[in-house]
Design a protein around this motif. Structure first.
Motif, PDB file in Angstrom:
ATOM      1  N   MET A 189      36.459  12.077 -24.046  1.00  0.00           N
ATOM      2  CA  MET A 189      36.341  10.760 -24.355  1.00  0.00           C
ATOM      3  C   MET A 189      35.013   9.918 -23.944  1.00  0.00           C
ATOM      4  O   MET A 189      34.251   9.555 -24.772  1.00  0.00           O
ATOM      5  N   HIS A 220      32.405  11.786 -26.171  1.00  0.00           N
ATOM      6  CA  HIS A 220      32.459  11.091 -27.490  1.00  0.00           C
ATOM      7  C   HIS A 220      31.779   9.863 -27.683  1.00  0.00           C
ATOM      8  O   HIS A 220      31.027   9.692 -28.550  1.00  0.00           O
ATOM      9  N   LYS A 221      32.231   8.894 -26.673  1.00  0.00           N
ATOM     10  CA  LYS A 221      31.700   7.528 -26.636  1.00  0.00           C
ATOM     11  C   LYS A 221      30.156   7.714 -26.518  1.00  0.00           C
ATOM     12  O   LYS A 221      29.428   6.779 -27.120  1.00  0.00           O
ATOM     13  N   SER A 223      36.914   5.110 -38.539  1.00  0.00           N
ATOM     14  CA  SER A 223      37.091   5.769 -37.490  1.00  0.00           C
ATOM     15  C   SER A 223      35.695   6.616 -37.114  1.00  0.00           C
ATOM     16  O   SER A 223      34.679   6.845 -37.902  1.00  0.00           O
ATOM     17  N   ILE A 270      36.153  15.395 -32.521  1.00  0.00           N
ATOM     18  CA  ILE A 270      36.748  14.429 -31.745  1.00  0.00           C
ATOM     19  C   ILE A 270      36.438  13.101 -32.440  1.00  0.00           C
ATOM     20  O   ILE A 270      35.692  12.641 -33.052  1.00  0.00           O
ATOM     21  N   THR A 271      37.801  12.403 -32.702  1.00  0.00           N
ATOM     22  CA  THR A 271      37.764  11.066 -33.544  1.00  0.00           C
ATOM     23  C   THR A 271      38.260  10.003 -32.816  1.00  0.00           C
ATOM     24  O   THR A 271      39.423  10.219 -31.943  1.00  0.00           O
ATOM     25  N   SER A 272      37.712   8.856 -32.945  1.00  0.00           N
ATOM     26  CA  SER A 272      38.453   7.554 -32.259  1.00  0.00           C
ATOM     27  C   SER A 272      38.549   6.584 -33.250  1.00  0.00           C
ATOM     28  O   SER A 272      37.873   6.389 -34.411  1.00  0.00           O
ATOM     29  N   HIS A 301      43.184   1.702 -28.406  1.00  0.00           N
ATOM     30  CA  HIS A 301      42.230   2.650 -29.104  1.00  0.00           C
ATOM     31  C   HIS A 301      42.768   4.063 -29.066  1.00  0.00           C
ATOM     32  O   HIS A 301      43.181   4.376 -28.069  1.00  0.00           O
ATOM     33  N   TYR A 332      42.025   7.996 -29.437  1.00  0.00           N
ATOM     34  CA  TYR A 332      41.130   9.235 -29.383  1.00  0.00           C
ATOM     35  C   TYR A 332      41.861  10.466 -29.868  1.00  0.00           C
ATOM     36  O   TYR A 332      42.974  10.944 -29.011  1.00  0.00           O
TER      37      TYR A 332
END
Ligand SMILES: O=C(O)CCC(=O)C(=O)O
Ligand SMILES: [Fe+2]
Length: 628
Positions: A373, A376-377, A441, A477-479, A561, A563
């Motif tokens: 995470m 990704h962020k 997303s 990776i998808t959020s 949220h 992830y």
């Protein structure tokens, strides 16, 4: 500390006013003091010698335990391809995820409980899913609360669900020997194999080097299929599997094509078809796909033969031999002392599909999830310095989006698109960005070789799910912020050849308070996002036909949220699979500028990407004549 303190006390108020002569009282005091000190020293000495005994005792115990347990513990690590902590080389790049350090006590507990667990598992063979092993019971309860569609009794531990050794899959051909694949669909098989504690790959995988094979997998009939070709051989950047791989040439067959959500198969008129419709269309489409598949195969064989002789095609591409992943073999693994049995989620709606969904709790550790995470962020943040360019699969989709944000009157013409693309030009993009208010997303990707974690993950997946690393694509990776979901789709396309996504591995990196479920409406199954939980399902049947019943969507996140980490595995591998694709020259943009893709309007159909692919250019080429 005590000794020092007492000395200080003793000096205070005595030596200062004694005038050099020690009174009896003082002598007595010093005597007392000295005795006390001796006493304490001897105590300390006794204590330290008892510490030595303790140390020696624990050391001997430790050595004995290590000798007894080492093979099991080390196999535990081996079985998931994780190096034990002291072996781990800490190569941290932006996507490297630290592995948990081994919790020795947990492992020893696991080993202690082993017999008990195995005994229960054995009895379970005759009473399926009634009295699940210790850990499975816990998981079953969790599953029951997180997967609403599953009554406890319907959830089965994979412990009593081991593939028979008939299952064989293909490894890359070695020394030009033809490989033969003989495989049975393990689903539904229940073999009492003693449920060995340490899973052994050899039980599951059997490679044979034989002669001719059936019409689908006859490697001799599909020799050296060329997946991509480039203008010159310098374009090949890397063929070493350990290093990051990227391709620098245009491809109609690149992973991107199959991988882009825009390419995914969604019923355009009714994104969530009724069961009846789908069942019917499934049969029609399957028949069509089957016959199509055959003739297509013949055609491509002719083309392939041409390519084999084409000197412009680099040798490594000509020599590429696809591997096949036809079925999945979920099984129990141990990861850092965590016991992870697969749980099959049973459909709550009758259906005649081959789609199976499995769940693995704690497939990733909290630490791994947190690191994924974090990167990704970080990546989204870094690439958000420039506004994204917005791309649509058609003007109709763009109009629908405008309508949805109350901008129905805004006129859209082909001139609003960057020429040669399906992306709107930058001035229109920035207006649109404001109107759409970032309702999408976010996906970031990394490729095998770009992260230490990638190899750890693919080994774990191979062990637990039976999926070949060489048939895996990128890691995505998808959020999803609150209010965002993702449209109904299948991860494969029905008119594709077999270079398509046979299976999806999806891991939730965090728990979501409300919403965000992965929903399979045709099967009546949905799973809630829970940190570390992995889902595995097949999108294609064992013959390589896309299964319409695998249609799924990401429900809107209501509170929290979401992830996820996803990796798609392909039925038939191809040269560019798992290699970072080149970015297309169009549309014009700043380096690193992200794109947002919106397709087939449904709430949550827009997704932000940190990488570009050719999909939009191709799509634009196909559609530009119809843009009005
Ligand atoms: O987020 C989910 O639960 C599903 C995502 C998905 O299906 C996809 O990205 O292909
Ligand atoms: Fe999907």
């Amino acid at each position: 500390m005590g000794k020092k303190g007492r000395k200080q006390v003793s000096t205070d108020g005595t030596s200062n006013n004694s005038g050099g002569a020690l009174s009896e009282r003082q002598n007595e005091r010093f005597e007392l003091e000295a005795r006390f000190q001796r006493l304490e020293e001897s105590h300390i000495h006794r204590q330290s010698s008892s510490d030595v005994y303790k140390f020696v005792f624990f050391f001997i115990m430790g050595v004995a335990l290590t000798i007894l347990l080492y093979p099991k513990v080390s196999s535990t690590f081996d079985s998931v391809g994780i190096k034990s902590p002291d072996q781990q080389s800490e190569i941290y790049d932006k996507y490297t995820v630290e592995q948990d350090t081994e919790n020795a006590n947990d492992i020893i507990d696991e080993l202690k409980n082993k017999d008990q667990v195995d005994a229960k598992v054995k009895t379970n063979h005759t009473h399926r899913s009634v009295d699940l092993p210790r850990q499975s019971n816990k998981i079953t309860k969790d599953v029951n609360t997180h997967i609403d569609s599953k009554p406890v009794d319907d959830v089965e531990a994979e412990d009593d669900f081991i593939s028979n050794s008939e299952y064989k899959h293909q490894e890359p051909a070695v020394d030009n020997k033809r490989t033969k694949i003989v495989e049975d669909l393990m689903i539904g098989e229940e073999i009492d194999d003693g449920n060995s504690f340490i899973e052994n790959d050899e039980n599951e995988v059997d490679i044979e080097t034989l002669g001719d094979e059936d019409d689908i997998i006859n490697v001799s009939e599909e020799p050296q299929r060329v997946e991509l070709f480039s203008m010159n051989s310098e374009d090949i950047v890397n063929t070493e599997s350990e290093k990051p791989q990227s391709v620098k040439f245009f491809s109609m067959n690149s992973e991107d094509n199959a991988n882009d959500p825009n390419k995914r198969n969604v019923d355009k008129t009714d994104t969530v078809p009724s069961r009846k419709d789908t069942a019917k269309s499934k049969n029609d489409k399957t028949k069509k796909a089957k016959s199509k598949g055959k003739s297509k195969d013949k055609l491509s064989k002719t083309k392939d033969n041409d390519k084999i002789n084409d000197p412009n095609i680099p040798k490594e591409i000509r020599d590429f031999k696809p591997t096949y992943q036809k079925t999945l073999t979920p099984k129990k693994v141990f990861i850092d002392g965590r016991r992870i049995p697969p749980m099959e989620l049973l459909p709550q709606k009758p259906n005649n599909s081959s789609v199976k969904i499995w769940l693995f709790e704690e497939f990733l550790s909290d630490n791994e999830c947190d690191n994924l995470m974090r990167v990704h962020k970080l990546h989204v943040e870094q690439q958000s310095k420039d506004p994204p360019i917005l791309c649509f699969d058609s003007i109709a989709t763009l109009r629908k989006h405008l309508e949805n944000v109350g901008k129905k009157k805004v006129k859209v013409t082909p001139l609003d698109f960057t020429e040669g693309t399906t992306c709107v030009n930058s001035s229109f993009s920035s207006k649109l960005k404001m109107w759409l208010k970032g309702n999408w997303s976010y996906s970031t990707a990394f490729y095998p070789g770009e992260s230490n974690f990638a190899s750890v993950f693919e080994q774990r997946v191979k062990q637990a799910m039976g999926l070949l690393p060489e048939n895996g694509g990128k890691f995505q990776i998808t959020s999803y912020p609150s209010g965002i979901g993702y449209k109904s789709h299948t991860d494969c396309t029905e008119d594709s050849d077999k270079r398509d996504r046979v299976a999806t591995v999806l891991v939730y990196l965090d728990t979501v308070d409300e919403g965000g479920e992965t929903d399979f409406p045709e099967l009546g199954i949905w799973a809630r996002p829970r940190k570390g939980r992995a889902l595995l399902w097949n999108n294609m049947d064992p013959d390589g036909n896309c299964e319409p019943m695998s249609i799924h969507k990401a429900n809107k996140v209501v509170n929290g949220h979401k992830y996820i980490l996803q990796r798609w595995y392909y039925y038939k591998s191809f040269y560019s699979l798992g290699k970072r694709p080149p970015e297309p020259p169009l549309p014009k943009r700043k380096p690193g500028q992200p794109r947002v893709s919106c397709d087939e309007y449904e709430h949550g159909s827009c997704r932000w990407y940190d990488e570009w692919n050719f999909e939009h250019v191709i799509e634009y080429e196909r559609q530009k004549y119809t843009l009005v």
